[in-house]
Scaffold this active site. Structure first.
Site, mmCIF file in Angstrom:
data_model
loop_
_atom_site.group_PDB
_atom_site.id
_atom_site.type_symbol
_atom_site.label_atom_id
_atom_site.label_comp_id
_atom_site.label_asym_id
_atom_site.label_seq_id
_atom_site.Cartn_x
_atom_site.Cartn_y
_atom_site.Cartn_z
ATOM 1 N N SER A 1 -38.289 15.321 36.354
ATOM 2 C CA SER A 1 -38.936 14.331 37.216
ATOM 3 C C SER A 1 -38.206 13.007 37.065
ATOM 4 C CB SER A 1 -40.399 14.163 36.811
ATOM 5 O OG SER A 1 -40.463 13.415 35.611
ATOM 6 N N LYS A 2 -38.673 12.030 37.806
ATOM 7 C CA LYS A 2 -38.009 10.721 37.803
ATOM 8 C C LYS A 2 -37.913 10.101 36.408
ATOM 9 C CE LYS A 2 -38.886 9.330 42.503
ATOM 10 N NZ LYS A 2 -39.951 8.782 43.311
ATOM 11 N N ARG A 3 -38.839 10.505 35.541
ATOM 12 C CA ARG A 3 -38.788 9.990 34.165
ATOM 13 C C ARG A 3 -37.445 10.309 33.504
ATOM 14 N NH1 ARG A 3 -41.682 12.854 30.762
ATOM 15 N NH2 ARG A 3 -42.053 14.445 32.327
ATOM 16 N N HIS A 4 -36.828 11.406 33.961
ATOM 17 C CA HIS A 4 -35.578 11.840 33.337
ATOM 18 C C HIS A 4 -34.345 11.219 33.978
ATOM 19 C CE1 HIS A 4 -38.392 15.344 32.587
ATOM 20 N NE2 HIS A 4 -38.040 14.980 31.377
#
Ligand code: GLU
Length: 466
Positions: free
Chosen positions: A239-242
Site C-alpha cells: 500500500s501507499k505506506r510502502h
C-alpha cells in the site's frame, strides 16, 4: 486447441496500481507468447466510483509499459442492455428471484446471526415469493440446490474446493437496476470468448460464485489462474505506506518502463536464476508454470538496481529524449551548449534514475559554475594559479578535444608543473564542474568542448583564493 483469449479488466476507480500492472503484464505476455488475444475491458458498472480520469490514467500507464491490447478497450457501461436481458433470462428460468427485503430487515438478520454465532448469510426469505409488490427490489441468483460444493483447478494454486455453506443467494442486480460485478464479469468473459482468466487472488472467493453463474447462463466455464498478491517489506499487502504504488509515479521518479516490466514479472515468476529480461525475452520464456504460489515481496532496491542496469545499457539517443522533461523540471536549459546525447553517455554509468541523471547533467549547462564551498576551499587556492595558467595554455593549444590529444596536453602540463595526474585533474574538475560528482575528466572536457572548458578555467583563475 482453440486460440488463447485472456483479458485485463480494471475498474476505473483510481490509477493503475503495481499489482494491477503485473496482472495485465502476465495476461499480455501469455497472449503474445501463444499468439492469443489480449482483451482490455473497463469495468465501470459502479457508475458512482468510475471516472474518465481513471480510465485515462490506466490507459496511459499501460501504454507507457508497452502493454498494448488486441481488442478494446471495451466498456461495461456500454453493455447494460445485455446484462438486463440476462437478468431477465435467469428470472424467467426460475434461477433468480426478486428480493424485497429492506436494508433494515437484512441488517437485523445479520445482527441476529452474529449474536447466535452463525455466518451472516441471506436466509432466502424471498426465494419462494410469487407476488410482485410495488416496492424496490434486488435480484438474487438462487444458489443451485442439491450440490454441496464447487471445485475448480486453478492453473497457479491447484485444486480449489468451496463448500456451498460458504455461499448464499448472490445479488446480481441492485435496487437501482445496475448489475453487480460477479454477474457482469461472467457475461463479459463468456461473450468475449475469454478462455483463461488470470487475475489477482483477491478474487479467488468470487470464482465459485462465478462458476455457478456460467453454468446457470449456459456458458462454458473458462480456466482460472489466480496470481498471489504483492506484499510490502513488512509482509502486509502493498500500500501507499510502502512507497509509490502507482505505475506512473515510477515514471515521474525517473524509472524506465522496461525496468518496471522486468521488476514486476519477477515478482511472482522465475526462470532459473536469470534476472534480466527484455520484453522479447519474456514473450519467449513466460508461462504460468513458473508463477509461484506465494506472495511476492516488493523490494524497491531491486527495482532501482534494474533501473540502473537499463540506464547503463540504454540507447543514449532515446535516453536523451526521455531526459528532457526531467531537465525542464529542474529548470536546466539544455538548448545550446554541450550535446545532450554526449552528456547522457557520460552519465549513464552513474545514474540510477532519470531524475538523478538530470541532476548530474546540470553543471554541463550552467552559464556560471557554482562551486561547492568545500571543494573551492581545497582546490581553488592562490597557489593553483600556475597550474591553471599552464592548463589554459596547453589545453588552449590543443587543436581539438579528443581523448588522445587531451592525454598529450595533460602529459605536458604534468611535466611543466611537476604534478601527478590527480593533482592536475582534481582542481581542474572543480573548475569545470564546481565539484559535482562527474564522469572522468577527459569525458567532461570532451563533452563541455574547448570553448566552455577554457572559459571555466579562466573563471577559476579570476576567483582563486577569493
Ligand atoms: N474489475 C476487477 C478489479 O479491478 C477485476 C475483475 C476480474 O479480473 O475478474 O479488481
Amino acid at each position: 486447441m482453440s486460440e488463447l483469449r485472456v483479458r485485463f479488466a480494471p475498474s476505473p476507480t483510481g490509477y493503475l496500481h503495481i499489482g494491477g500492472a503485473r496482472t495485465a503484464l502476465f495476461n499480455y505476455l501469455l497472449a503474445k507468447s501463444q499468439d492469443g488475444a489480449f482483451v482490455l475491458r473497463i469495468e465501470d458498472t459502479d457508475v458512482a466510483r468510475s471516472t474518465q480520469e481513471s480510465v485515462d490514467a490506466i490507459l496511459d500507464a499501460m501504454k507507457w509499459l508497452g502493454l498494448s491490447c488486441d481488442e478494446g478497450p471495451l466498456y461495461q457501461s456500454d453493455r447494460f442492455d445485455l446484462y438486463k436481458q440476462k437478468v431477465q433470462q435467469l428470472l424467467e428460468e426460475g434461477k433468480a428471484y426478486r428480493c424485497y427485503c429492506t436494508a433494515e430487515e437484512l441488517d437485523a438478520k445479520r445482527e441476529k446471526a452474529k449474536e447466535e454465532g452463525r455466518k451472516p448469510k441471506y436466509d432466502g426469505t424471498c426465494r419462494h415469493r410469487t407476488d410482485q409488490p410495488d416496492a424496490p427490489y434486488v435480484v438474487r441468483f438462487k444458489l443451485p440446490e442439491g450440490r454441496e460444493e464447487t471445485t475448480f483447478i486453478d492453473r497457479i494454486k491447484g485444486d480449489i474446493n468451496f463448500h456451498h455453506d460458504e455461499l448464499d443467494d448472490l445479488i446480481i442486480q441492485r435496487t437501482d437496476g445496475t448489475p453487480t460485478y460477479n454477474f457482469v464479469v461472467v457475461i463479459d468473459d463468456a461473450e468475449m470468448g475469454i478462455n483463461l482468466v488470470i487475475r489477482g487472488d483477491d478474487h479467488i472467493n468470487n470464482t465459485p460464485r462465478q462458476i455457478l453463474l456460467y453454468e446457470a447462463l449456459g456458458y462454458s466455464v473458462p480456466e482460472f489462474a489466480h496470481v498471489p498478491m504483492i506484499l510490502g517489506p513488512d509482509k502486509k499487502r502493498l500500500s501507499k505506506r510502502h512507497g509509490a504504488t502507482s505505475v506512473m509515479a515510477y515514471q515521474q521518479l525517473g524509472y524506465l518502463p522496461e525496468a518496471l516490466v522486468n521488476y514486476l514479472v519477477r515478482l511472482g515468476w522465475s526462470y532459473g536464476d536469470e534476472e534480466i529480461f527484455s520484453m522479447a525475452d519474456l514473450i519467449e520464456k513466460f508461462s504460468l508454470d513458473n508463477v509461484g504460489r506465494s506472495a511476492g515481496v516488493f523490494n524497491p532496491e531491486k527495482l532501482l538496481w534494474l533501473n540502473s542496469h537499463y540506464i547503463k545499457t540504454g540507447d543514449p539517443q532515446r535516453l536523451a529524449e526521455l531526459l528532457k522533461p526531467f531537465l525542464k523540471q529542474q529548470d536546466i536549459d539544455f538548448e545550446g551548449g554541450p550535446t545532450l546525447v554526449e552528456v547522457v553517455k557520460g552519465l549513464q554509468e552513474r545514474s540510477a534514475t532519470l531524475v538523478e541523471m538530470a541532476t548530474g547533467a546540470e553543471f554541463y549547462f550552467v552559464d556560471q559554475v557554482s562551486y561547492d564551498e568545500k571543494a573551492k576551499k581545497k582546490f581553488l587556492k592562490p597557489e593553483q594559479k600556475e597550474l591553471f595558467t599552464v592548463l589554459l595554455d596547453k589545453l588552449g593549444a590543443c587543436p581539438s578535444f579528443t581523448e588522445e590529444l587531451l592525454e598529450k596536453a595533460f602529459a605536458e602540463v604534468m611535466e611543466v608543473t611537476d604534478l601527478k595526474f590527480g593533482k592536475v585533474a582534481q582542481p581542474l574538475r572543480v573548475a569545470l564542474t564546481g565539484g559535482a560528482p562527474s564522469p572522468g575528466i577527459y569525458d567532461v572536457l570532451t563533452v563541455l568542448g574547448k570553448d566552455i572548458s577554457l572559459q571555466r578555467i579562466s573563471q577559476a583563475i579570476e576567483i582563486l583564493g577569493a
